[in-house]
Design an enzyme around this catalytic site. Structure first.
Site: not given
Length: 312
Positions: A21-22, A24-26, A28, A145
């Site tokens: 995954g992607e 919020t900040y980078g 995964v 969120d």
């Protein structure tokens, strides 16, 4: 020089298996710890070009996660590793426990077969969600969120854990002004959509309500594709709010004159949810944030009476 070596070898402890995954900040990754064979999730934080060292957003996330990791319904932060990328820039890897699915995928699997999620499973997942949210709120943290995608799950045990606290912010009373560029639209509370700058834990409870309805119907409760459409979806079901229903609403920055709809029964949007469930859902969907049920109170709602809470 020894310092340099330790940085680059920090990641030698893991084998990256796949990108999952992607955040919020980078990015995964699913990875394996070489020494133990344990599967973990590695979150690689993207540092901006102009940044020296670790961004404050990441430091905030790490300190929050360390504190919140004690709760079984918050994804556990196992370690933080510092490394370097090919350009020699500092990279931070957050090492989390690995969960095999998330609520979005779980709901989608039922949608594809046309089956419903068993009512007792909905109840268990909702209880765990309320418990995790109550823990965060009890420690002064709003998630801001919450959505099915960042609620991780173990399919075998039906354990649910809150993840991606990237946007979470500790709130201290009096509640500070927040940037309102947050939350996926579908789960966004009306006060956020209308430009309120003072948030309370009630923003998360609105998201919890939307997730609750989606677990029951496998469809988003308010699937808006713009901020205006999102508000209109909400108004069509719950009625257009006014000063009587929600004191102060007309003073919010983005308030305009909207079409006037009268409230529909919530059961029309969530067929299949029993009376106690509908009552809890409506308690979570009050327009006025201060009237919305808290996560802690929600856990005591009669809807959860028949649930075996041992082990949750």
């Amino acid at each position: 020089m020894a310092e340099e070596k330790s940085k680059s070898s920090a990641m030698d402890a893991f084998v990256k298996l796949e990108k999952v995954g992607e955040g919020t900040y980078g990015k995964v990754y699913r990875a394996m710890e070489k020494s133990t064979g344990k599967i973990v999730a590695l979150k690689k934080t993207r540092l901006h070009e102009d940044e020296e060292g670790v961004p404050p957003t990441t430091l905030r996330e790490v300190s929050l996660l360390r504190m919140l990791s004690r709760d079984p319904h918050v994804v556990r932060l196992l370690d933080v590793k510092q490394g370097q990328n090919k350009e020699g820039k500092t990279v931070l890897y957050l090492v989390f426990e690995y969960m095999d699915t998330d609520l979005k995928k779980y709901i989608r699997s039922f949608k594809q077969t046309g089956e419903s999620i068993a009512p007792m499973n909905v109840k268990s997942l909702m209880y765990q969600l309320c418990k995790g949210v109550a823990f965060c709120h009890g420690h002064g943290v709003l998630h801001r969120d919450l959505k099915p995608h960042n609620l991780l799950m173990d399919r075998k045990t039906m354990m649910l854990k809150i993840a991606d606290l990237g946007l979470a912010r500790a709130y201290t009373l009096p509640i500070k002004k927040y940037t309102h560029e947050i939350l996926t639209l579908w789960y966004r509370a009306p006060e956020v959509l209308l430009g309120a700058t003072h948030y309370s834990p009630a923003v998360d409870m609105w998201s919890v309500a939307c997730i609750f309805a989606e677990l029951v119907t496998q469809k988003a409760l308010f699937p808006g594709d713009s901020e205006l459409q999102q508000l209109l979806h909400i108004f069509r079901l719950l009625g257009t709010p006014n000063e009587e229903i929600w004191p102060g609403v007309s003073t919010l920055v983005d308030w305009h004159e909207y079409p006037q709809w009268t409230a529909q029964p919530i059961s029309s949007a969530v067929p299949g949810l029993d009376e106690k469930g509908l009552n809890l859902l409506s308690e979570m969907l009050h327009y006025e944030p201060s009237r919305r049920i808290s996560a802690k109170k929600a856990m005591e709602h009669p809807y959860f009476d028949e649930l075996d809470k041992s082990g949750l």
